[in-house]
Structure formats: C-alpha cells, structure tokens
Design a protein around this motif. Structure first.
Motif, PDB file in Angstrom:
ATOM      1  N   PHE A  74      13.991  31.384 -81.167  1.00  0.00           N
ATOM      2  CA  PHE A  74      14.627  32.227 -82.179  1.00  0.00           C
ATOM      3  C   PHE A  74      15.127  31.423 -83.386  1.00  0.00           C
ATOM      4  CE2 PHE A  74      15.187  34.773 -78.257  1.00  0.00           C
ATOM      5  CZ  PHE A  74      14.575  35.937 -78.676  1.00  0.00           C
ATOM      6  N   SER A  75      15.303  30.106 -83.231  1.00  0.00           N
ATOM      7  CA  SER A  75      15.847  29.302 -84.326  1.00  0.00           C
ATOM      8  C   SER A  75      14.882  29.196 -85.507  1.00  0.00           C
ATOM      9  CB  SER A  75      16.212  27.904 -83.827  1.00  0.00           C
ATOM     10  OG  SER A  75      15.047  27.195 -83.439  1.00  0.00           O
ATOM     11  N   LEU A  89      18.399  37.157 -88.586  1.00  0.00           N
ATOM     12  CA  LEU A  89      17.027  37.438 -88.181  1.00  0.00           C
ATOM     13  C   LEU A  89      16.491  38.720 -88.805  1.00  0.00           C
ATOM     14  CD1 LEU A  89      17.095  36.594 -84.353  1.00  0.00           C
ATOM     15  CD2 LEU A  89      16.765  35.073 -86.299  1.00  0.00           C
ATOM     16  N   TYR A 139      21.788  35.490 -84.803  1.00  0.00           N
ATOM     17  CA  TYR A 139      21.545  34.529 -83.728  1.00  0.00           C
ATOM     18  C   TYR A 139      22.435  33.314 -83.955  1.00  0.00           C
ATOM     19  CZ  TYR A 139      18.965  30.891 -81.110  1.00  0.00           C
ATOM     20  OH  TYR A 139      18.617  29.860 -80.275  1.00  0.00           O
ATOM     21  N   ASP A 140      23.148  32.877 -82.900  1.00  0.00           N
ATOM     22  CA  ASP A 140      24.057  31.736 -83.045  1.00  0.00           C
ATOM     23  C   ASP A 140      23.692  30.555 -82.151  1.00  0.00           C
ATOM     24  OD1 ASP A 140      24.773  32.642 -80.545  1.00  0.00           O
ATOM     25  OD2 ASP A 140      26.925  32.721 -80.939  1.00  0.00           O
ATOM     26  N   ARG A 176      23.326  33.340 -78.412  1.00  0.00           N
ATOM     27  CA  ARG A 176      23.233  34.790 -78.241  1.00  0.00           C
ATOM     28  C   ARG A 176      22.449  35.440 -79.377  1.00  0.00           C
ATOM     29  NH1 ARG A 176      29.562  35.582 -78.519  1.00  0.00           N
ATOM     30  NH2 ARG A 176      29.157  34.034 -80.145  1.00  0.00           N
ATOM     31  N   ILE A 177      21.797  36.544 -79.031  1.00  0.00           N
ATOM     32  CA  ILE A 177      21.306  37.487 -80.017  1.00  0.00           C
ATOM     33  C   ILE A 177      22.360  38.592 -80.119  1.00  0.00           C
ATOM     34  CG2 ILE A 177      19.582  39.263 -80.509  1.00  0.00           C
ATOM     35  CD1 ILE A 177      18.447  36.595 -81.013  1.00  0.00           C
ATOM     36  N   ASP A 220      19.906  31.529 -74.541  1.00  0.00           N
ATOM     37  CA  ASP A 220      19.823  30.075 -74.628  1.00  0.00           C
ATOM     38  C   ASP A 220      18.673  29.566 -73.760  1.00  0.00           C
ATOM     39  OD1 ASP A 220      21.582  31.186 -72.659  1.00  0.00           O
ATOM     40  OD2 ASP A 220      22.044  29.147 -72.004  1.00  0.00           O
ATOM     41  N   ALA A 230      10.930  34.279 -76.484  1.00  0.00           N
ATOM     42  CA  ALA A 230      11.445  34.553 -77.826  1.00  0.00           C
ATOM     43  C   ALA A 230      10.418  35.315 -78.650  1.00  0.00           C
ATOM     44  CB  ALA A 230      11.819  33.250 -78.532  1.00  0.00           C
ATOM     45  N   VAL A 265      12.502  41.259 -79.910  1.00  0.00           N
ATOM     46  CA  VAL A 265      13.867  41.761 -79.762  1.00  0.00           C
ATOM     47  C   VAL A 265      13.824  43.264 -80.020  1.00  0.00           C
ATOM     48  CG1 VAL A 265      16.192  41.740 -80.755  1.00  0.00           C
ATOM     49  CG2 VAL A 265      14.988  39.597 -80.420  1.00  0.00           C
TER      50      VAL A 265
END
Length: 641
Positions: free
Chosen positions: A289-290, A339, A353-354, A357-358, A379, A386, A389
């Motif tokens: 997700f990053s 996102l 996104y952190d 978590r989403i 994570d 990924a 969502v």
C-alpha cells in the motif's frame, strides 16, 4: 422468574499474596480476544424472563463493563481450551461477567437502590429494532426451557461446565468468588438438567450473530410527533455551535480537540498528506500500500480531507466506528498517506494509510452528518494482499479500489467453477459494482473478485471488512493463489464455509484436501478437506475440517477450532471424524488424518482402532467418540472438535 440463591459482592481491590495481579491492559486484551465467548456466557446465565432482545443487549453491556478500574488480584480458574489456560486476565473478566449476570437476575427490592446490572443497559442501544439470536431447532428450544427452570446459580454452574468445560472443583471456586451462597445446592440442581453441553455452542445462544425485526411501528409514530419539538430545539443549538469560532463546526463530526501540539496539528493538516506519484510503484522495490498513488475526483478537496483527518483523530459520538480484531483505532501519529478521495455512489469517501492501518472515512454526499470510520490492519501486506480495498457497499453490491499494478478485474462465482468470469470495468483503479457474497439465507452463490496483473491471477473475497481476504490452495507451507481450473474445482464445495470467517480480521483462507477415504458399502470415495483462515493480528485463526461425499454440491463441516496450529504451516497435521449414514441405512464413524498419521483410535461411545490415516467403524446414530492419532514420528495428535 425464580429466586436465586446468590449474594453478589463487588470485585475485591486486592487478592491474596499468591493471586496474580491483573491490570487494565491485560484484562482488556483478554476481553477483546474472547469477546464472543464471554457474551455467550453472559447471555446463557442471564434469566430468560428478560426477553431475548434485552438479554442480548444486557449480555453485551455486562461484558463491556467487566474491565477493572485499576490493578487488581484474582484467583486463576483455568480455561480448558482456546489458549485461555491460566490467563489471569480472562479469569478476571469471566468472573466479573458471571457475577454481574447473576446480579441482573435478582429481584428489585423496596427501600434499596437497584444495582446497575439490574437496570436496562444504557449502552449498547439499538433504536427502532429488536435484536435476537438466530433460531435453533427443537433440541435448542428444549434446552433453553430447561435452563429457564433453573435458578441463576444452577444455570451458571451448568454453563460453566458445558461452555467453559470446567471441572466441578473449578466451578465451585468460581461461583464462590461470584458470591453464590450455596454452591453445592447449585451444582446439585444443575445435575438435574440433562447434560447436552454441545448445544451451548449453537447459534440459538450466540448474541453476536443476530437477527433484527422492527419494534411497535404505531407507537413509534406517536412518539415521533412528541420528539419534533425537542428536535427543533436541538437544531437551533446545533446551528449556534456550528458558527465560526472555537466550536466543532469546521471539523464536522469530530469531537472537541484533546491536544494542541505540533505533531497532532501536522497529522490534521490536509496540506501535509503524503501523495505518492502515479508511477512510483514501477521503480520501487516494495509492492504494497505504500506505493499506491492518490486517486479519486476529490483529492484536492481540502475541506473533505480536513474533516476525515479530524474525525480519525477525534471521532464524535455520532460517528459509526468499526475496526477489525487486533486493530488499534487511535489517531494518526503523523501525516498519513492519501490513497483515495472521491465520490462513491451516494457518499464521499477518503481512504488513508499510516503504515499499519487502512482507514476509510465516509460521509453522505449531501451533508457531513452520519459519518462512518472503519479501520483495518494491513501491516506486512505483500503484493497479493495489497491488491484491493473496499470502497463502498450498497444494495448488496461491492465496489473496490485496486492496486495500480492490476490490469484486469472480474467477478466470479466460486460455486460455478466451470462458468466464465464476468469482466469488471476499471476506471481510475475503481471497479464497477459487483454482487457481494450472500449475507443471509441459503448459500446459492459466492461471488469473489478476480484480479490479474503481471505476476498472475488471484481471487479475493469480501468478508465484511475493508480489505478482502486472499484465497489460496495447497498443503500448508506450499500454498498458491486459487487460480486455474483445478483450484476453482477445489474451492467450489467449500465456498459457503467462508461465511464462518466473516468479521474476524481474516488475511487469507487456504483449503486443501488432506485425505481421500473409500466409503463403506461401495459408496464411492469422500474427500477430507481442511480450510484455515489466517488473520492480520496473528491470532484468532479459524480452522474447519470438512467432509465431501461424491456428487454432493456442498461439504459438511465435521469439526472446527480457533487459535490452534493444526492445518497450518507450523503444524500441518489434521485429524477429524464424522458420523455418516450409508445408502444402505447403516451408520458409520468415519475419521481421517493427514499424511504422516500412522494410526487412529476412537474411544467413548464408539471404540475402534485402525492402522494408517483412515478409520471406518459401524456406529449408532447420535453416538459420540473422542479421536486420538499417532504420527509416524510417535507424536500424538488430537481430533478437531
């Protein structure tokens, strides 16, 4: 309602020097991990005379109030399974649940203040609906009637024996700690009820799986007229609060600020949101997700982004907040990554996104009232996990946001492995709406999302959470994505069992055939399949052993377990059994172990032994047996129950 021989007392501030000390965090962890079991325990101990709706709400209220206010000591009465052995946190909250459930059944007395548990719960509350567990069969109804005839302490003794599987010595200690005056009488009375403990796990007694019906509609209409005047006054007050100044108007549904420091302010500044370039994933060593770019038609709407960040940090009382098990729901520690921000059906949606978590923020399209905030732990997600969502659900349909590396999306019915997938249009990474899996009623279809990228094709299924679960096949340790004709045929008989995995924070679900057994009376060959759901939190795994006879469309669940290593990469061994009736009308105990099982032994109501990993023995209808297996290396393995 019968009187109950119980004298409840408050939890002690401290125990003996030998009793373990329990702090709030330890008790909270136990409560969250075993919440469904604790609520079921409270529901069964509460007097049935309260009515099913109030029993459900009271059971949840008593369980949620079971946390200590500080450090306390408690005697440890061990649990017998599910990883609760010797856990003082679980022992404490279980004792609190039993004590308050017994108090709730006490009659109100004149000239004495009622205890909090004797009054209708303030929280949780559901307006306009009556909630009650799903109906069981005649056996469950008969058991409920027998339990209603018992006193509270006797009912508690019965449930502790059957649900918690405690010996009488531990039941006696727990009831004494809960304030029961005559424990021996309670145990003797519990003996008078027929011991059908297996029924206590029935959906009939599950206050976490509910049905809803409306309340008295005519009475609600009359009350609505009286409420209009009060609503007008509230609207005036709300307009005043929403005026410019230090009120909460600029933050929408957010509660008043609780901190004023540089880090908190930076996390709430939409201008500092991280927005990844569209082509970053092509050159990055990471595929998770990053490296997702910011997409959607509202990525430049600062007001919307500010509301989303503020509600994440300080959700107000009107915000509907949900989180998958094991997911912290606190605010961001710094500026998160954006996102998506855009319009989805009739809502404005922001996805953030952190790194852990989403987070999905959604508000109605025409106003900021009725906001919702959802958390999902992600994570360690890899390329496959990924891939998508959930953007939104409406009218039984699901719309997804896919990873930038996804090139094709399609809708496929797992129950029809021979049918072609239906292509889904991808617009800026957003799929067209597709039908979600059936939520209730007969399971006639199970629609999954099929995604294709340069690395291959994979299947993802919606289990009611933000991130769909990945479907795989293969022996533990060598699993692969469920793609191709063989994998689709392997999943088809077991697709409906995915309903048992909902809302558990599931990361992936694997199914594999661990044994094939020739059936007696020349009835063909049956497959034994193990289905295991892994979670994002690394606990709460769910395992199903399923039995599929030749020609059957669906498989039967022979055994299930939670928090066990069986059928997983750490311990791929599986052993399970089932009572089966042949076409000739003869009943058999059939059992099968996975590869490496050298012998199987059945004891209890059926006694039989077999060399190898298969056992077939004649039995009587309704007989029960305990299975034990021995592996080729001499290690013992127990049958799943």
């Amino acid at each position: 309602m019968q009187s109950q021989d119980v004298a409840p007392r408050p939890a002690p501030a401290s125990g003996s020097a030998s009793d373990p000390v329990v702090d709030v965090e330890q008790a909270e962890a136990a409560l969250v991990e075993h919440y469904p079991r604790l609520v079921r325990l409270a529901y069964l101990v509460l007097p049935p005379g309260l009515g099913r709706n109030r029993r459900v709400l009271t059971a949840h209220a008593l369980t949620q109030r079971a946390l200590p206010r500080g450090r306390t000591a408690t005697p440890v009465i061990p649990a017998q399974s599910d990883g609760r052995e010797g856990d003082p946190g679980y022992a404490f909250v279980r004792l609190q649940v039993v004590r308050t459930a017994l108090e709730a059944g006490l009659p109100l007395r004149r000239r004495a203040w009622p205890k909090r548990s004797q009054l209708p719960p303030l929280l949780p509350q559901v307006w306009g609906l009556r909630l009650f567990p799903r109906s069981g069969g005649a056996d469950e109804l008969a058991l409920d009637q027998r339990l209603s005839a018992l006193t509270g302490p006797a009912r508690a003794a019965y449930v502790l024996r059957g649900l918690e599987k405690l010996p009488d010595s531990d039941v006696r200690g727990l009831l004494t700690a809960a304030g029961v005056a005559d424990v021996d009488a309670a145990l003797d009375e519990a003996d008078s009820a027929q011991a059908e403990y297996g029924l206590l796990d029935s959906p009939e007694f599950d206050p976490c799986s509910l049905q809803a019906r409306p309340t008295d509609l005519m009475r609600r209409r009359q009350h609505m007229k009286a409420a209009l005047a009060a609503a007008a006054a509230v609207a005036v007050c709300g307009a005043l609060l929403g005026m410019p100044g230090d009120g909460w108007g600029p933050d929408g549904a957010a509660a008043p600020p609780y901190a004023q420091n540089p880090a908190a302010k930076a996390a709430l500044d939409p201008a500092l949101l991280l927005k990844v370039p569209a082509a970053a994933w092509e050159s990055s060593a990471r595929t998770d997700f990053s490296v997702w770019p910011a997409r959607g038609d509202l990525t430049g709407d600062s007001a919307l982004l500010r509301r989303a960040l503020a509600v994440w940090a300080r959700p107000g009382e009107t915000v509907q907040v949900s989180a998958t098990p094991g997911t912290p729901s606190g605010g961001p520690s710094g500026p998160p990554q954006l996102l998506y921000a855009g319009t989805v059906d009739n809502a404005r949606v922001v996805i953030l996104y952190d790194g852990l978590r989403i987070v999905r923020y959604a508000e109605p399209r025409d106003n900021a009232k009725g906001a919702a905030l959802d958390f999902a732990r992600v994570d360690g997600a890899d390329r496959a996990e990924a891939s998508a969502v959930v953007l939104g659900r409406a009218d039984g349909n699901v719309r997804y946001l896919t990873a930038p590396w996804v090139t094709k999306a399609a809708d496929r019915d797992l129950l029809k492995p021979g049918s072609d997938a239906t292509g889904l249009t991808l617009t800026g990474g957003t799929t067209a709406p597709m039908a979600g899996p059936a939520q209730s009623g007969p399971c006639t279809s199970w629609n999954v999302l099929q995604l294709t990228d340069a690395s291959g094709t994979r299947l993802l299924t919606d289990l009611g959470e933000l991130v769909p679960a990945r479907l795989t096949t293969g022996r533990p340790g060598s699993v692969k994505d469920a793609s191709g004709a063989g994998a689709l045929r392997a999943w088809a008989p077991y697709a409906c069992s995915l309903g048992a995995m909902r809302s558990a924070g599931v990361r992936s679900v694997n199914t594999w055939t661990y044994a094939a057994q020739p059936l007696p009376d020349a009835s063909g060959t049956a497959d034994w399949v193990c289905t295991r759901a892994e979670t994002w939190q690394g606990g709460g795994e769910r395992v199903l052993a399923q039995f599929h006879t030749p020609g059957g469309r669906y498989a039967a669940v022979a055994a299930k377990a939670e928090n066990v290593p069986a059928c997983g990469a750490k311990d791929p061994q599986v052993l399970a059994g089932v009572l089966w009736k042949s076409g000739a009308g003869t009943w058999y105990l059939l059992a099968a172990g996975s590869r490496g099982t050298s012998s199987i032994n059945a004891s209890g109501g059926i006694r039989a032994t077999a060399n190898g990993n298969l056992l077939a023995a004649k039995a009587k209808q309704g007989a029960q047996a305990e299975l034990k297996g021995t592996l080729v290396d001499g290690r013992a393995v127990s049958g799943l129950r």
